[in-house]
Design a protein around this motif. Structure first.
Motif, mmCIF file in Angstrom:
data_model
loop_
_atom_site.group_PDB
_atom_site.id
_atom_site.type_symbol
_atom_site.label_atom_id
_atom_site.label_comp_id
_atom_site.label_asym_id
_atom_site.label_seq_id
_atom_site.Cartn_x
_atom_site.Cartn_y
_atom_site.Cartn_z
ATOM 1 N N LYS A 32 0.719 -1.207 0.241
ATOM 2 C CA LYS A 32 -0.143 -0.196 0.107
ATOM 3 C C LYS A 32 1.026 1.518 0.104
ATOM 4 O O LYS A 32 0.684 2.063 -0.802
ATOM 5 N N ILE A 64 -7.067 -3.012 8.546
ATOM 6 C CA ILE A 64 -6.341 -4.076 7.596
ATOM 7 C C ILE A 64 -6.218 -3.280 6.262
ATOM 8 O O ILE A 64 -5.577 -3.838 5.472
ATOM 9 N N ASP A 121 -4.639 2.028 11.811
ATOM 10 C CA ASP A 121 -4.169 0.814 11.502
ATOM 11 C C ASP A 121 -5.000 -0.333 11.084
ATOM 12 O O ASP A 121 -4.546 -1.402 11.475
ATOM 13 N N ARG A 178 -3.946 -10.418 -1.078
ATOM 14 C CA ARG A 178 -4.943 -9.609 -0.636
ATOM 15 C C ARG A 178 -6.307 -9.570 -1.218
ATOM 16 O O ARG A 178 -7.143 -8.855 -1.047
ATOM 17 N N TRP A 237 -0.818 -6.288 9.089
ATOM 18 C CA TRP A 237 -1.830 -6.758 8.051
ATOM 19 C C TRP A 237 -2.013 -8.292 8.088
ATOM 20 O O TRP A 237 -3.037 -8.802 8.033
ATOM 21 N N ARG A 259 -0.916 5.427 3.143
ATOM 22 C CA ARG A 259 -1.314 5.097 4.520
ATOM 23 C C ARG A 259 -1.401 6.470 5.262
ATOM 24 O O ARG A 259 -2.393 6.573 6.170
ATOM 25 N N GLN A 266 -4.322 -9.267 11.125
ATOM 26 C CA GLN A 266 -5.530 -8.988 11.041
ATOM 27 C C GLN A 266 -6.282 -9.765 10.109
ATOM 28 O O GLN A 266 -7.499 -10.384 10.356
ATOM 29 N N ARG A 267 -5.588 -10.274 8.981
ATOM 30 C CA ARG A 267 -6.172 -11.095 7.986
ATOM 31 C C ARG A 267 -6.473 -12.380 8.566
ATOM 32 O O ARG A 267 -7.397 -13.019 8.328
ATOM 33 N N ILE A 325 -2.784 -0.812 5.984
ATOM 34 C CA ILE A 325 -1.409 -1.415 6.452
ATOM 35 C C ILE A 325 -0.900 -2.500 5.659
ATOM 36 O O ILE A 325 -1.383 -3.049 4.627
ATOM 37 N N ASP A 326 0.459 -2.745 5.916
ATOM 38 C CA ASP A 326 1.214 -3.690 5.158
ATOM 39 C C ASP A 326 1.774 -4.654 6.173
ATOM 40 O O ASP A 326 1.519 -4.380 7.445
#
Length: 504
Positions: A106, A122, A120, A446, A130, A111, A133-134, A125-126
């Motif tokens: 991203k 999902i 921050d 992603r 990320w 950001r 959260q994923r 962010i990277d």
């Protein structure tokens, strides 16, 4: 404060004159080549003037640029050396979303621009945050959760709220609904219930004013303006002085964050009272994972509201418009609906092939997210031969890809669900497209976790509404709705409709 506002006003009055002066200087002395199919660029200011000229139709303008390019990519020079490659080339899309994924994050600039709203979360962010959260979120999209979503959450919202409101409107020919607003309310209630275990009752018979929704829309709109700004110094100065759009953004975000914090606090209290670690929704999973920081959890709440409220409602808004404009497609959908029992279960909804194809076709023409960008981490050469430098940006143009004759044929402008189908022994069989030719739900690492959930919700709504009603646009003859985009696409000014009872 009055002096600050006066100084700001003088600054913005002088800005157009300064730009005109720069244009005359650049036109007289310097012209920089950007390629045959890209807009003309000048030193220092790049292609600022054609960008400004097309700012109200940026998506449509850039779609024409990339689709007229032999490589399906163009390089756009923005002011102060900011370079952005825009592409509708599936090979390039695969390269940045999968093959060379690590080189196209991203990025810090994007950001930072969205940080005040998304923090921050999902989508902003990277890296490890990320990934965490994923990973936690992925547990919410298993078959058990999807079945619960269809057979309890969406079913209840549909039959207890949406359909009764439409039935009331159908009793008179004078009632006009903003169907876009109603669909947003429906999606908002759904995402809050499934992700947070919280029911905001936004879709109530009186269609109540919602301070949060108004603030959220304004925050999204202004943040998008930041991201697309050609002269970031202007919004940064406004933020420093706390004036204009940045003052409104600050107020809007405080309302949005207050909502997110309250939802989080209620969930924490609920979990404490239950004295259990059993996760029943997405918010519980994050709180039980050991991450209880209020700011971090609020970022997650806001990101999932953005994803669950705006994307599905945008897709459905354009779907109902296209169905009205194409009665033969509506007839086929009704035929499929008549083959199903009135109370649908998870398997019934998954099996609605023609309706699924119609939704895919609708999102081809009017994708909920029209463009998405990545920053270049290290110098690279794209598959079409375009060189990109560290710090520049590559944007894949989903809207343009849906209008590519090379990808969809000479009839790309037609709304034709059959292009997604083939005839099998027992009727229609869905025939998917390569995800890098149709990146409506992103692709690669992603790819959208909620893709199946979104389709299930949309098919439930389409079936429930079209079984009982006709959705008739309340527009003057010849008036076409306008596609506008912030983080997600909308129908400019809403979607005014009348509701008519359907006789099947």
């Amino acid at each position: 404060m009055i002096n600050l506002e006066l100084s700001s006003s003088i600054l913005f009055l002088l800005l157009p004159l300064t730009l005109l002066f720069l244009k005359s200087i650049c036109t007289t002395f310097f012209i920089k080549s950007s390629g045959k199919h890209a807009p003309r660029a000048y030193p220092l200011i790049g292609s600022l003037f054609p960008i400004l000229q097309n700012r109200h139709r940026f998506i449509q303008w850039t779609s024409d640029l990339v689709n007229n390019s032999p490589t399906k990519s163009v390089t756009i020079h923005r002011p102060l050396g900011n370079v952005r490659v825009m592409t509708a080339n599936p090979d390039v899309v695969k390269h940045i979303l999968k093959t060379n994924f690590q080189n196209y994050p991203k990025g810090v600039p994007s950001r930072d621009k969205a940080y005040d709203l998304l923090g921050d979360g999902i989508f902003n962010i990277d890296g490890d945050t990320w990934k965490f959260q994923r990973q936690v979120s992925s547990h919410e999209f298993n078959t058990k959760s999807l079945r619960h979503f269809v057979e309890e959450v969406v079913e209840t919202e549909l039959n207890d709220r949406l359909l009764p409101i439409l039935a009331t409107g159908a009793t008179t020919q004078t009632t006009v609904f903003d169907f876009q607003d109603i669909l947003q309310r429906f999606a908002f209630d759904n995402i809050c219930k499934i992700a947070f275990g919280y029911d905001p009752v936004y879709l109530a018979p009186e269609l109540p004013e919602a301070k949060f929704a108004t603030a959220f829309d304004e925050a999204v709109m202004i943040t998008t303006g930041r991201i697309r700004s050609n002269l970031p110094l202007i919004w940064k100065l406004k933020r420093l002085l706390n004036i204009g759009s940045e003052h409104r953004l600050c107020n809007a975000i405080s309302i949005v964050r207050e909502f997110a914090v309250n939802v989080t606090k209620e969930k924490k209290l609920e979990l404490e009272q239950k004295q259990t670690l059993n996760s029943v929704d997405l918010l519980s999973r994050f709180l039980n994972s050991g991450h209880s920081d209020e700011k971090f959890i609020s970022d997650i709440v806001i990101s999932f509201i953005l994803a669950g409220r705006d994307t599905t409602s945008a897709a459905l808004t354009w779907f109902f418009w296209l169905i009205y404009k194409n009665p033969s497609v509506e007839k086929e959908i009704i035929k499929e609906i008549k083959m199903k029992k009135e109370k649908l279960n998870y398997e019934d909804v998954k099996d609605m092939v023609y309706t699924h194809a119609s939704l895919c076709e609708s999102m081809r023409l009017y994708p909920p997210v029209p463009i998405d960008g990545k920053q270049v981490l290290n110098d690279d050469v794209l598959p079409d031969g375009t060189s990109v430098k560290k710090g520049s940006h590559v944007t894949y143009h989903i809207f343009a890809m849906g209008r590519s004759e090379e990808l969809w044929g000479s009839d790309w402008m037609e709304f034709r669900p059959e292009r997604w189908l083939e005839m099998g022994d027992d009727g229609w069989v869905f025939k998917g497209r390569d995800c890098y030719e149709y990146p409506v739900f992103q692709a690669g690492p992603r790819v959208c976790l909620g893709k199946e959930m979104a389709f299930l919700q949309m098919k439930m709504v389409a079936t429930g509404v079209l079984r009982r009603f006709r959705v008739v646009p309340a527009m003057d003859d010849g008036v076409e709705p306008v596609y506008v985009s912030y983080f997600t696409a909308k129908m400019k000014g809403g979607f005014p409709v009348r509701i008519e009872e359907r006789v099947i």
